[in-house]
Design a protein around this motif. Sequence first.
Motif, short mmCIF file in Angstrom:
data_model
loop_
_atom_site.label_atom_id
_atom_site.label_comp_id
_atom_site.label_asym_id
_atom_site.label_seq_id
_atom_site.Cartn_x
_atom_site.Cartn_y
_atom_site.Cartn_z
N VAL A 173 49.07 33.12 35.32
CA VAL A 173 50.26 33.97 35.37
C VAL A 173 50.73 34.03 36.82
O VAL A 173 49.92 34.19 37.74
CB VAL A 173 49.96 35.39 34.86
CG1 VAL A 173 51.18 36.30 35.03
CG2 VAL A 173 49.52 35.35 33.40
N LYS A 174 52.02 33.90 37.04
CA LYS A 174 52.55 34.01 38.40
C LYS A 174 53.04 35.44 38.61
O LYS A 174 54.07 35.85 38.09
CB LYS A 174 53.69 33.02 38.63
CG LYS A 174 54.15 33.00 40.09
CD LYS A 174 54.93 31.76 40.44
CE LYS A 174 55.17 31.66 41.94
NZ LYS A 174 55.86 30.41 42.31
N GLU A 195 60.10 27.72 37.58
CA GLU A 195 58.66 27.72 37.29
C GLU A 195 58.40 26.93 36.01
O GLU A 195 59.26 26.78 35.16
CB GLU A 195 58.14 29.16 37.17
CG GLU A 195 56.64 29.29 37.28
CD GLU A 195 56.08 28.56 38.49
OE1 GLU A 195 55.38 27.55 38.27
OE2 GLU A 195 56.35 28.97 39.62
N HIS A 196 57.17 26.43 35.88
CA HIS A 196 56.76 25.65 34.71
C HIS A 196 57.06 26.42 33.43
O HIS A 196 56.87 27.64 33.37
CB HIS A 196 55.26 25.35 34.81
CG HIS A 196 54.77 24.35 33.83
ND1 HIS A 196 54.45 24.66 32.53
CD2 HIS A 196 54.54 23.02 33.96
CE1 HIS A 196 54.03 23.58 31.90
NE2 HIS A 196 54.07 22.56 32.74
N THR A 243 43.87 37.89 40.12
CA THR A 243 42.61 37.15 40.20
C THR A 243 42.04 36.87 38.81
O THR A 243 41.30 35.90 38.63
CB THR A 243 41.57 37.93 41.03
OG1 THR A 243 41.25 39.17 40.35
CG2 THR A 243 42.10 38.25 42.41
N GLU A 244 42.37 37.70 37.84
CA GLU A 244 41.84 37.53 36.49
C GLU A 244 42.74 36.67 35.61
O GLU A 244 42.30 36.15 34.58
CB GLU A 244 41.64 38.90 35.85
CG GLU A 244 40.62 39.77 36.56
CD GLU A 244 40.18 40.96 35.73
OE1 GLU A 244 40.15 40.84 34.50
OE2 GLU A 244 39.89 42.01 36.32
N LYS A 283 48.17 26.83 38.19
CA LYS A 283 47.43 28.06 38.45
C LYS A 283 47.83 28.59 39.82
O LYS A 283 48.26 27.84 40.70
CB LYS A 283 45.93 27.81 38.36
CG LYS A 283 45.47 27.41 36.97
CD LYS A 283 43.96 27.33 36.88
CE LYS A 283 43.51 26.98 35.47
NZ LYS A 283 42.04 26.93 35.34
N PHE A 284 47.67 29.89 39.99
CA PHE A 284 48.16 30.55 41.21
C PHE A 284 47.08 31.43 41.81
O PHE A 284 46.11 31.80 41.15
CB PHE A 284 49.40 31.40 40.88
CG PHE A 284 50.45 30.66 40.12
CD1 PHE A 284 51.39 29.88 40.78
CD2 PHE A 284 50.49 30.71 38.73
CE1 PHE A 284 52.35 29.17 40.08
CE2 PHE A 284 51.45 30.01 38.02
CZ PHE A 284 52.39 29.24 38.69
N GLU A 285 47.27 31.76 43.06
CA GLU A 285 46.35 32.64 43.78
C GLU A 285 47.12 33.84 44.33
O GLU A 285 48.08 33.66 45.08
CB GLU A 285 45.65 31.90 44.92
CG GLU A 285 44.70 30.80 44.45
CD GLU A 285 43.97 30.15 45.62
OE1 GLU A 285 44.19 30.60 46.76
OE2 GLU A 285 43.20 29.21 45.37
#
Length: 236
Positions: free
Chosen positions: A157-158, A122-123, A152-153, A102-104
């Motif tokens: 997804v990167k 990437e994965h 944020t939602e 997961k990403f921010e």
Amino acid sequence: MSDRLIDLEETATHTGPKGVINDWRRFKLESMDQENLPPAKKELLRQMSSPNRPKDDSRANLNRKMSVQEYELLKEEDEGCLKKYRRRCMQEMHDKLSFGPKFEGVHDLDSGEAFLEVIEKEHHSTVVIVHIYKVGIKGCEELNNCLDCLATEYPTVKFCRIDAVASGAAERFSDEVLPTLLVYKAGELLGNFLACTQHLSEEFFATDVEAFLNSYGLLPEKELPGLDDEEENDVE
């Protein structure tokens, strides 16, 4: 049967009607404000959850039918607790079905090498969405703002962005084709949207970009809201 195996059976979450009843019973007991219960109910709770039951009676206790007293205790004020329980079960199921990191926020790429690395390394289950932009080009700033919201939602997804000049391929990404959205998964190009804002209205928002990407099936299911979010909504 060994004591070890019995212990495992006691702590395991069982499927089927008995398993659901026992899981619900444990959740309800853990959720109740036991300090403010009358003495009679406290004693019943002690009997239901006593850690000192003989081991040879453990399976019988786990699989026994719910008594009338237990039922009367557990059914009180069940609506709010049931919502929490249902949300917890949904979250657990969602977590089991969710894979990958997961990403921010939106990741800023500063070179063509960084661009290639995020695509290739990437994965394999991660969707990578790259916005190629240029400062001053119509729609680029607005799209960047939209991606900030979507990141944020959709934390699985990167989302990335890179200036067309920094990408080292400015000749391929001229002003006429910006802003461009490229969508990858497992190194494969799934979407190549040149001048993508031409598919949107003059004034567009994150929901419009989301709908556009969803129309091509490029976004995963949204993350489930947490328990705290639902509790706040219930209070309101």
